[in-house]
Scaffold this active site. Sequence first.
Site, short mmCIF file in Angstrom:
data_model
loop_
_atom_site.label_atom_id
_atom_site.label_comp_id
_atom_site.label_asym_id
_atom_site.label_seq_id
_atom_site.Cartn_x
_atom_site.Cartn_y
_atom_site.Cartn_z
N SER A 242 0.86 -1.18 0.00
CA SER A 242 0.00 0.00 0.00
C SER A 242 0.89 1.23 0.00
O SER A 242 2.11 1.12 0.09
CB SER A 242 -0.87 0.01 1.26
OG SER A 242 -0.03 0.21 2.38
N LYS A 243 0.29 2.37 -0.07
CA LYS A 243 1.05 3.63 -0.10
C LYS A 243 1.98 3.73 1.10
O LYS A 243 3.12 4.16 0.99
CB LYS A 243 0.09 4.82 -0.11
CG LYS A 243 -0.16 5.31 -1.50
CD LYS A 243 -0.35 6.80 -1.56
CE LYS A 243 0.12 7.24 -2.90
NZ LYS A 243 0.22 8.33 -3.45
N ARG A 244 1.46 3.31 2.23
CA ARG A 244 2.23 3.35 3.48
C ARG A 244 3.54 2.55 3.34
O ARG A 244 4.54 2.86 3.95
CB ARG A 244 1.33 2.74 4.56
CG ARG A 244 1.89 2.60 5.93
CD ARG A 244 0.73 2.21 6.86
NE ARG A 244 0.08 0.96 6.39
CZ ARG A 244 0.46 -0.24 6.75
NH1 ARG A 244 1.48 -0.40 7.54
NH2 ARG A 244 -0.19 -1.31 6.31
#
Length: 467
Positions: A242-244
């Site tokens: 994910s972006k994280r």
Amino acid sequence: MSDAPVVTRFAPSPTGFLHIGGARTALFNWLYARGRGGKFLLRIEDTDRERSTPEATAAILKGLDWLGLDYDGEAISQFDRADRHAAVAHQLLAEGKAYKCFSTQEEIAAFREAARAEGKSTLFRSPWRDADPATHPDAPFVVRIKAPQDGATVIADQVQGDVTIRNDQLDDMILLRSDGTPVYMLAVVVDDHDMGVTHVIRGDDHLNNAARQMMIYGAMGWDVPVWAHIPLIHGPDGKKLSKRHGALGVEEYQAMGYPAPGMRNYLARLGWSHGDDEFFTDEQAQAWFDFNGIGKSPARFDFKKLENLSGQHIAVMDDAALLQEVTGYLQARGDTPLSPEQNDGLLKAMSVLKQGSRTYGQLLDKAWFILGSRPFAPDEKAAKALDTVSLGILKQLTPQLQNASWSREVLETVVSDVAEANDLKLGKLAQPLRAALAGRMVSPSVFDMMLILGREETLARIADTQG
Ligand code: GLU
């Protein structure tokens, strides 16, 4: 087919940026082709007209350019080839390998409902498959392929092994929608065939598509490419990226200061290995890259490893090339470009700065002593190091430096002697010296700085602290 020159392709759908998973897919295809004297092609899958803006395509080209993944020939637009895709469907129709299906949405839903009630497969079986064209109504239709109904389709995948799908689990896939436009699955096969693609290397989220795409290859009598479906990238916690986790566009990695060769090295290691080799050049990666080095489970994204490899690549890069890279980095961040004088200074200090820098940001942090100019206003930490006692010691050092010959060995002796005379460890004297020379505590070693700055500038900076 195995003797044919290798042709691979990267076929991104423009989403607005080249994300890290796409970049790795592109890299694998590039490595495979380049290592075999083959061709690496680019096809933009721009049939979704809403998302496929010129900007979204430009972002992909820019990302590939930064990563140094050069493709052969012109980028191909899938949308531009829609007529050719439709023509193939019409050919299959003419050959009786596809048919017009007039079933309405309601009829299909009713078919499924009935099948469910009877506990049968809900795959739609069109009543039009074998209908006599004389019975065709004057109504909208889709074109469906006649899928094989018994036996099995085997995807001989280079990564996953043989993946077998029972043909009774495949429906008569639509090739042309009722408005006559071709579906994506048809477009991919026709494009890959026409582009002469011999090896399809892509994410394993496309594995199921391969079975359906093989139907089209079979119906057209075309050679099926070699498949290699690579496991997706996961975050360090094993969950979907994910972006994280770093599922960012590659331009963000550029702006974070990672060098493109480090990024290529790291992305190559993300799901592929060659023995215990971690750090390698493009030439080595191209020579070594093969399907048997690709892992079967998802690779985990690891910023530490990326940083580590980046540092190693920065350390071996040519000074002039590094200067260019740093210029590109500043540009990507929208920072003020360096002046010609600053460029000269940076180049002079580069061999020292590149040691131990894991990103261009770290390199520039250490470069302040050569980028800034006198008088250096010490930052808070540097000011602390320049207390009265330290200023006194720097004063003692001055005449020694005035007379020393300007070599590392002599400078080391001079500074050690002054430290000893004051009953100080060398490191303790290095601190105020560093503060005087750089105005901050992040810098190369004091000796490196003195050698780069020269006697006059070194003495001037020390004098500046004496008020
Ligand atoms: N356009 C697809 C994607 O971006 C790739 C299709 C393919 O490689 O066959 O996921």
